[in-house]
Scaffold this active site. Structure first.
Site, PDB file in Angstrom:
ATOM      1  N   GLY A   1     -13.037  -4.040   1.683  1.00 29.12           N
ATOM      2  CA  GLY A   1     -14.439  -3.617   1.761  1.00 29.12           C
ATOM      3  C   GLY A   1     -14.832  -2.712   0.614  1.00 29.12           C
ATOM      4  O   GLY A   1     -15.950  -2.789   0.099  1.00 29.12           O
TER       5      GLY A   1
ATOM      6  N   ARG B   1       0.820  -1.215   0.000  1.00 25.35           N
ATOM      7  CA  ARG B   1       0.000   0.000   0.000  1.00 25.35           C
ATOM      8  C   ARG B   1       0.855   1.267   0.000  1.00 25.35           C
ATOM      9  O   ARG B   1       0.454   2.283  -0.580  1.00 25.35           O
ATOM     10  CB  ARG B   1      -0.950  -0.018   1.197  1.00 25.35           C
ATOM     11  CG  ARG B   1      -2.119  -0.973   0.995  1.00 25.35           C
ATOM     12  CD  ARG B   1      -3.052  -1.002   2.176  1.00 25.35           C
ATOM     13  NE  ARG B   1      -4.292  -1.702   1.840  1.00 25.35           N
ATOM     14  CZ  ARG B   1      -5.235  -2.005   2.715  1.00 25.35           C
ATOM     15  NH1 ARG B   1      -5.085  -1.676   3.980  1.00 25.35           N
ATOM     16  NH2 ARG B   1      -6.333  -2.638   2.334  1.00 25.35           N
TER      17      ARG B   1
END
Length: 399
Positions: free
Chosen positions: A378, A45
C-alpha cells in the site's frame, strides 16, 4: 510528483544524528508471512531491517528497542505474537534479543546492560495503535532519545508507532531501509531514463484508479493486465462474459484511455487471454474480443506476452505493480512469470512494488535480477500516486 519525492528524500537519516549512548526506538516492519504452523515462510522484511539495527549497534547505542506489528489481530493472541520472530531475528543479528511487553518495557530497560536489544510484543495488541492514540504515542516516545522509522510498509499509516510517536520524540529520523526505498523510487520517478513504463495488474481498477490518473503525467507507456484489464477491455467494447469486471468503473476506464491519448501515453491491453470455467478444469486461449459464454479470463495469452515483452524491451525504466493473472495457480502463472523473466533479462532500471508482485517475481526466480523490490504494498502504491507519505511528514528534515 517529483517535488513530493524530493521532500521525502530530504528527511534526516539515522546516519546524520548522534547515536552513541542514546536509547534508540526503531519502528521496524516484521509483518512477515507465516504458515499454518506459525513458521516464517519469507523473512525478507526481517533481513531488510538488519542494516539499520547493526548501524545503531556499531554506533554505540545504549539500548535498541524494536517495535513492529504482525497481521491484523483483534486483541492479544498467540497467533499474532512477535515471539515467533525472536529466534530468526537473533540468528540474523547473531545477538541475544530480549522479548518484552510494552507495559514492562521501561522496567526491562532499567535491568539490562548497555547495548541490549529489546523486541516489543505486537504493537497492534494495543487498541490505540491504529487510532494514533496520544497516550500510546507518549509511552513509546518515553522509551527513547532517538526515534527511527524504518518501516516503509506502514509509512502510509497514521498510527502511533509510525506517526504519533514523532510528535513527542526529541529526535526523529529515517532508517536505512526507509531511505533506500524513497531513493530507489526517486530514480524511477524524479529523473528517469526514458522511455518509462508502468506495468499495472491485480484484480481491481478501483484500487489503482488514483495511480492511473496521477501517473499519466510521468510515464511514457502503460501495460495493463490482470483482472483489472477486463474492465478496460469491456470499456472498449469487448464482452468479457464471466470475467471479473467493475461495471461501475467503465466510464472511469474510458476516461483514463482518453486522457492517455491526449497526453500521448501509449496504453497496451491484452490481445488474447487464457480463459477457464468456474471449476477451472477446462482451459482455452482465445482473442480478447471473443471470450466464450460461461468462461472467464484468468491470465494473459501468448500473443499478449509477446506484445508486452516487446514493449518492455523498448523501455529503460520499468515500474511494476500487480500480477498479470492468477499466478498463484500454476496453470495460470505463465503470463506473469514470462513478464518477470523479460524484465529480469533487460538492462532497464526496474522497481517492483506490492506484495503479490514481489511474491510472483520471487516464485519466477527473478528476484536477484530486479533493480529494487519494495517492502511496501500500500505504501508503494500511494507513493506512485504522488502523495507525501505520513511517516515522512513527521521526521526531522535537513536545512
Amino acid at each position: 510528483m517529483s517535488k513530493n519525492i524530493q521532500k521525502m528524500q530530504n528527511v534526516k537519516s539515522v546516519r546524520e544524528v548522534e547515536i552513541k549512548d542514546k536509547r534508540v526506538l526503531i519502528r521496524v516492519d516484521f509483518n512477515v508471512p507465516l504458515d499454518d504452523e506459525l513458521n516464517i515462510s519469507d523473512d525478507t522484511r526481517i533481513r531488510e531491517a538488519i542494516p539499520t539495527i547493526n548501524y545503531c549497534i556499531d554506533a554505540g547505542a545504549k539500548s535498541i528497542i524494536l517495535v513492529s506489528h504482525l497481521g491484523r489481530p483483534k486483541g492479544k493472541s498467540d497467533e499474532f505474537s512477535l515471539k515467533v520472530i525472536l529466534k530468526r531475528l537473533e540468528r540474523l543479528l547473531n545477538k541475544n534479543v530480549v522479548f518484552a511487553d510494552l507495559d514492562n518495557a521501561q522496567v526491562t530497560l532499567n535491568t539490562l546492560v548497555d547495548g541490549s536489544i529489546i523486541l516489543l510484543e505486537n504493537i497492534r495488541f494495543y487498541e490505540g495503535e491504529e487510532k494514533n492514540d496520544d497516550n500510546l504515542s507518549k509511552k513509546l516516545a518515553s522509551l527513547c532519545d532517538v526515534y527511527v522509522n524504518d518501516a516503509f510498509g506502514t509509512s502510509h499509516r497514521k498510527h502511533s508507532s509510525t506517526y504519533g510517536v514523532a510528535k513527542y520524540a526529541n529526535v526523529k529520523v529515517a532508517g536505512l531501509l526507509l531511505k533506500k526505498e524513497i531513493d530507489s523510487f526517486a530514480v524511477a520517478l524524479s529523473n528517469p531514463i526514458r522511455p518509462l513504463l508502468l506495468i499495472v495488474g491485480g484484480s481491481k481498477v478501483s484500487s489503482k484508479l488514483t495511480l492511473l490518473t496521477s501517473i499519466l503525467d510521468v510515464v511514457d507507456k502503460i501495460v495493463i493486465g490482470g483482472a483489472m484489464s477486463n474492465t478496460f477491455l469491456k470499456a472498449v467494447g469487448y464482452d468479457m462474459k464471466d470475467s471479473l469486471v467493475e461495471d461501475n468503473l467503465l466510464e472511469e476506464a474510458k476516461n483514463i484511455l482518453r486522457i492517455a491519448k491526449e497526453k500521448h501515453v501509449k496504453i497496451y491491453l491484452p490481445v488474447d487471454v487464457v480463459t477457464t470455467t468456474k471449476d477451472k478444469k477446462d482451459i482455452k486461449i482465445v482473442p480478447a474480443q471473443d471470450v466464450p459464454d460461461e468462461r472467464m479470463a484468468v491470465d494473459i495469452g501468448p500473443a499478449t506476452v509477446r506484445l508486452f515483452n516487446e514493449v518492455i524491451r523498448d523501455c529503460e525504466t520499468i515500474i511494476w505493480n500487480g500480477p498479470l493473472g492468477m499466478y498463484e495457480d500454476q496453470k495460470f502463472s505463465r503470463g506473469t512469470f514470462s513478464i518477470s523473466h523479460t524484465i529480469a533479462d533487460t538492462y532497464a532500471y526496474s522497481v517492483i512494488g506490492g506484495g503479490d508482485t514481489a511474491d510472483a517475481v520471487n516464485r519466477a526466480g527473478d528476484k536477484d535480477s530486479i533493480s529494487f523490490t519494495s517492502t511496501g504494498g500500500g505504501a508503494s502504491l500511494e507513493l506512485l500516486e504522488g502523495v507525501v507519505l505520513p511517516a515522512f511528514e513527521v521526521l526531522d528534515t535537513r536545512e
